[in-house]
Write an enzyme that holds these catalytic residues in place. Structure first.
Site, PDB file in Angstrom:
ATOM      1  N   CYS A 155       0.746  -1.106   0.073  1.00  0.00           N
ATOM      2  CA  CYS A 155      -0.247  -0.415  -0.324  1.00  0.00           C
ATOM      3  C   CYS A 155       0.710   1.401  -0.292  1.00  0.00           C
ATOM      4  CB  CYS A 155      -1.051  -0.524   0.915  1.00  0.00           C
ATOM      5  SG  CYS A 155      -1.919  -1.030   0.660  1.00  0.00           S
ATOM      6  N   HIS A 195      -3.689   7.157   2.576  1.00  0.00           N
ATOM      7  CA  HIS A 195      -4.077   6.032   2.123  1.00  0.00           C
ATOM      8  C   HIS A 195      -5.246   6.109   2.843  1.00  0.00           C
ATOM      9  CE1 HIS A 195      -3.522   2.044   0.988  1.00  0.00           C
ATOM     10  NE2 HIS A 195      -4.113   1.495   2.280  1.00  0.00           N
ATOM     11  N   ASN A 199     -10.483   0.306   0.078  1.00  0.00           N
ATOM     12  CA  ASN A 199      -8.351   0.323   0.290  1.00  0.00           C
ATOM     13  C   ASN A 199      -8.116  -0.364  -1.507  1.00  0.00           C
ATOM     14  OD1 ASN A 199      -6.329   0.240   0.946  1.00  0.00           O
ATOM     15  ND2 ASN A 199      -5.594  -0.644   2.615  1.00  0.00           N
TER      16      ASN A 199
HETATM   17  O1  UT7 Z   1      -3.695  -0.989   3.710  1.00  0.00           O
HETATM   18  C1  UT7 Z   1      -2.996  -1.528   4.306  1.00  0.00           C
HETATM   19  C2  UT7 Z   1      -3.368  -0.992   6.075  1.00  0.00           C
HETATM   20  N1  UT7 Z   1      -4.655  -1.487   6.690  1.00  0.00           N
HETATM   21  C3  UT7 Z   1      -5.363  -1.583   7.156  1.00  0.00           C
HETATM   22  O2  UT7 Z   1      -4.857  -0.333   7.305  1.00  0.00           O
HETATM   23  C4  UT7 Z   1      -6.472  -2.082   7.914  1.00  0.00           C
HETATM   24  C5  UT7 Z   1      -6.053  -1.485   9.473  1.00  0.00           C
HETATM   25  N2  UT7 Z   1      -7.381  -2.555  10.611  1.00  0.00           N
HETATM   26  C6  UT7 Z   1      -8.815  -1.921  10.390  1.00  0.00           C
HETATM   27  O3  UT7 Z   1      -9.346  -1.047   9.659  1.00  0.00           O
HETATM   28  C7  UT7 Z   1      -8.866  -2.083  11.255  1.00  0.00           C
HETATM   29  O4  UT7 Z   1      -8.896  -2.993  12.047  1.00  0.00           O
HETATM   30  C8  UT7 Z   1     -10.085  -3.641  11.093  1.00  0.00           C
HETATM   31  C9  UT7 Z   1     -11.541  -2.721   9.444  1.00  0.00           C
HETATM   32  C10 UT7 Z   1      -9.404  -4.577   9.693  1.00  0.00           C
HETATM   33  C11 UT7 Z   1     -10.738  -4.834  12.538  1.00  0.00           C
HETATM   34  O5  UT7 Z   1     -12.028  -3.209  13.169  1.00  0.00           O
HETATM   35  P1  UT7 Z   1     -11.993  -3.796  14.436  1.00  0.00           P
HETATM   36  O6  UT7 Z   1     -11.917  -2.408  14.985  1.00  0.00           O
HETATM   37  O7  UT7 Z   1     -10.244  -3.434  14.786  1.00  0.00           O
HETATM   38  O8  UT7 Z   1     -11.908  -4.854  15.239  1.00  0.00           O
HETATM   39  P2  UT7 Z   1     -11.878  -6.411  15.293  1.00  0.00           P
HETATM   40  O9  UT7 Z   1     -10.727  -6.954  14.203  1.00  0.00           O
HETATM   41  O10 UT7 Z   1     -10.640  -6.468  16.480  1.00  0.00           O
HETATM   42  O11 UT7 Z   1     -12.815  -7.613  15.059  1.00  0.00           O
HETATM   43  C12 UT7 Z   1     -13.833  -6.777  16.321  1.00  0.00           C
HETATM   44  C13 UT7 Z   1     -15.227  -8.214  16.280  1.00  0.00           C
HETATM   45  C14 UT7 Z   1     -13.969  -9.380  15.796  1.00  0.00           C
HETATM   46  O12 UT7 Z   1     -15.463 -10.109  16.691  1.00  0.00           O
HETATM   47  P3  UT7 Z   1     -14.931 -10.799  18.078  1.00  0.00           P
HETATM   48  O13 UT7 Z   1     -13.654 -11.597  18.150  1.00  0.00           O
HETATM   49  O14 UT7 Z   1     -14.886  -9.585  18.569  1.00  0.00           O
HETATM   50  O15 UT7 Z   1     -16.055 -11.559  18.198  1.00  0.00           O
HETATM   51  C15 UT7 Z   1     -14.259 -10.308  14.203  1.00  0.00           C
HETATM   52  O16 UT7 Z   1     -14.432 -11.203  14.200  1.00  0.00           O
HETATM   53  O17 UT7 Z   1     -15.261  -7.673  14.652  1.00  0.00           O
HETATM   54  C16 UT7 Z   1     -15.511  -9.552  14.008  1.00  0.00           C
HETATM   55  N3  UT7 Z   1     -15.251  -8.828  12.228  1.00  0.00           N
HETATM   56  C17 UT7 Z   1     -16.577  -8.806  11.348  1.00  0.00           C
HETATM   57  N4  UT7 Z   1     -17.609  -9.059  11.652  1.00  0.00           N
HETATM   58  C18 UT7 Z   1     -18.557  -8.276  10.503  1.00  0.00           C
HETATM   59  C19 UT7 Z   1     -14.185  -8.824  11.996  1.00  0.00           C
HETATM   60  N5  UT7 Z   1     -14.182  -8.736  10.491  1.00  0.00           N
HETATM   61  C20 UT7 Z   1     -16.387  -8.419   9.822  1.00  0.00           C
HETATM   62  C21 UT7 Z   1     -16.677  -8.338   9.487  1.00  0.00           C
HETATM   63  N6  UT7 Z   1     -18.143  -8.097   9.850  1.00  0.00           N
HETATM   64  N7  UT7 Z   1     -16.245  -7.893   8.157  1.00  0.00           N
END
Ligand code: UT7
Length: 321
Positions: free
Chosen positions: A115, A248, A278
């Site tokens: 990225c 980004h 993204n």
């Molecule tokens: O380009 C390279 C750089 N990339 C990035 O910068 C991405 C960076 N990361 C992010 O943008 C965020 O971490 C995410 C959007 C990927 C995730 O958000 P988060 O607030 O960090 O959520 P999390 O990963 O801590 O997950 C929270 C919950 C989990 O469930 P439990 O374990 O709390 O029950 C996941 O299983 O959300 C669940 N989850 C989803 N639920 C519904 C993960 N993906 C999804 C989904 N729909 N698509």
């Protein structure tokens, strides 16, 4: 003695026709429009057609940038393409784009910084313009990330899209405009947190994107803020002194977090994450193209670009349009 500057002469962008909304995605994977919007700010992404490749997206964006500059392909000496989703393992996507643009002179090569690829490519192009003999360098970020997503993995497939952006840089010894400072960094200790689990040497497969999202998130906010401060400090200013911030487009919450840390006003930040998602190396030039073409970023404005991605890699560029 006058200083050599890499001036932005033209910008271009391209998005495939097909739009995939969160609602459509929620029919095939266990997610919801509400979750994707709340956690990332994304509403939709563009997806390349089956017969449309990274080189096609990059060629469209390149043509738009050349036309915007009022030049022709004959003026271009070098093409640098930032991509993680090349058409083929080799030849480079840059040489395929060179052929599609009908360019039978000069040189073309790819660079890979995921990225952050466009920021790395800009830094390389700027250095090559300053070192010579290049007068016009086409810098392209182009991706078909949809081809390396695991469409059953809801933690990654909802976040990415396809697209391309391009910038045509020209050498000037008289202009006050152009690229002012660059900053790039990487730290391979974190390469397992955001990676593709396949490749020609290790698995002889293409592989799929794997990410520990919350850890990537924390690093991104911290490292992007440092990159922007470093880039601004090179000319003795603060990030908030710029007219525009073109980040980004990974997650609206990352954009907001960085803006809060650096005391940027929301109206200084160009955000296309809701519409484009993204698009990896295409994200910064696509957002830049959007804001130039809709009239927000004007000639003479001071603009900070930044990116963060797998590796980890990160960086920033400061330029005056
Ligand atoms: O380009 C390279 C750089 N990339 C990035 O910068 C991405 C960076 N990361 C992010 O943008 C965020 O971490 C995410 C959007 C990927 C995730 O958000 P988060 O607030 O960090 O959520 P999390 O990963 O801590 O997950 C929270 C919950 C989990 O469930 P439990 O374990 O709390 O029950 C996941 O299983 O959300 C669940 N989850 C989803 N639920 C519904 C993960 N993906 C999804 C989904 N729909 N698509």
């Amino acid at each position: 003695m006058s200083e050599i500057r890499s001036v932005v002469l033209g910008v271009g962008g391209y998005l495939p026709d097909k739009i995939l909304t969160n609602h459509e995605l929620a029919k095939t994977v266990d997610t919801s429009d509400e979750w994707i919007r709340e956690r990332s700010g994304i509403c939709q992404r563009h997806i390349a057609a089956a017969d449309e490749f990274t080189s096609d997206l990059g060629t469209h964006a390149a043509k738009a940038a050349i036309e915007h500059a009022g030049l022709t392909i004959e003026n271009v000496d070098l093409i640098i393409v930032a991509t993680t989703t090349p058409d083929l393992t080799f030849p480079s996507t840059a040489t395929i784009i060179q052929e599609k643009l009908g360019m039978q002179h000069g040189a073309a090569f790819d660079i890979q910084a995921v990225c952050s690829g466009f920021i790395y490519a800009l830094h390389i192009a700027d250095a090559m313009i300053k070192a010579g003999p290049y007068k016009h360098i086409l810098v392209i970020g182009a991706e078909t990330f949809s081809r390396i997503l695991d469409w059953d993995d809801r933690s990654t497939c909802v976040l990415f899209g396809d697209g391309a952006g391009a910038m045509l840089l020209g050498r000037s010894e008289t202009s006050e405009r152009g690229i002012i400072s660059n900053f790039i960094r990487s730290d391979g200790r974190y390469c397992d947190l955001l990676m593709v689990d396949g490749g020609p040497s290790r698995t002889q497969t293409v592989g799929h994107v794997r990410m520990v999202g919350n850890q990537v998130f924390r690093h991104a906010v911290k490292d992007i803020a440092i990159a922007m401060k470093e880039c601004a400090a090179q000319i003795g200013i603060k990030p908030s002194d710029v007219d525009w911030f073109v980040p980004h487009q990974a997650n609206q919450r990352i954009l907001d977090g960085v803006a809060r840390q650096l005391k940027l006003r929301p109206d200084q930040v160009i955000s296309t994450v809701a519409q484009h998602a993204n698009t990896s190396a295409a994200s910064v030039p696509l957002a830049f193209d959007t804001a130039v073409k809709d009239g927000r970023i004007k000639p003479g404005d001071l603009v900070m670009l930044e990116a963060f991605g797998g590796g980890f890699t990160w960086g920033a560029s400061l330029l005056r349009l």
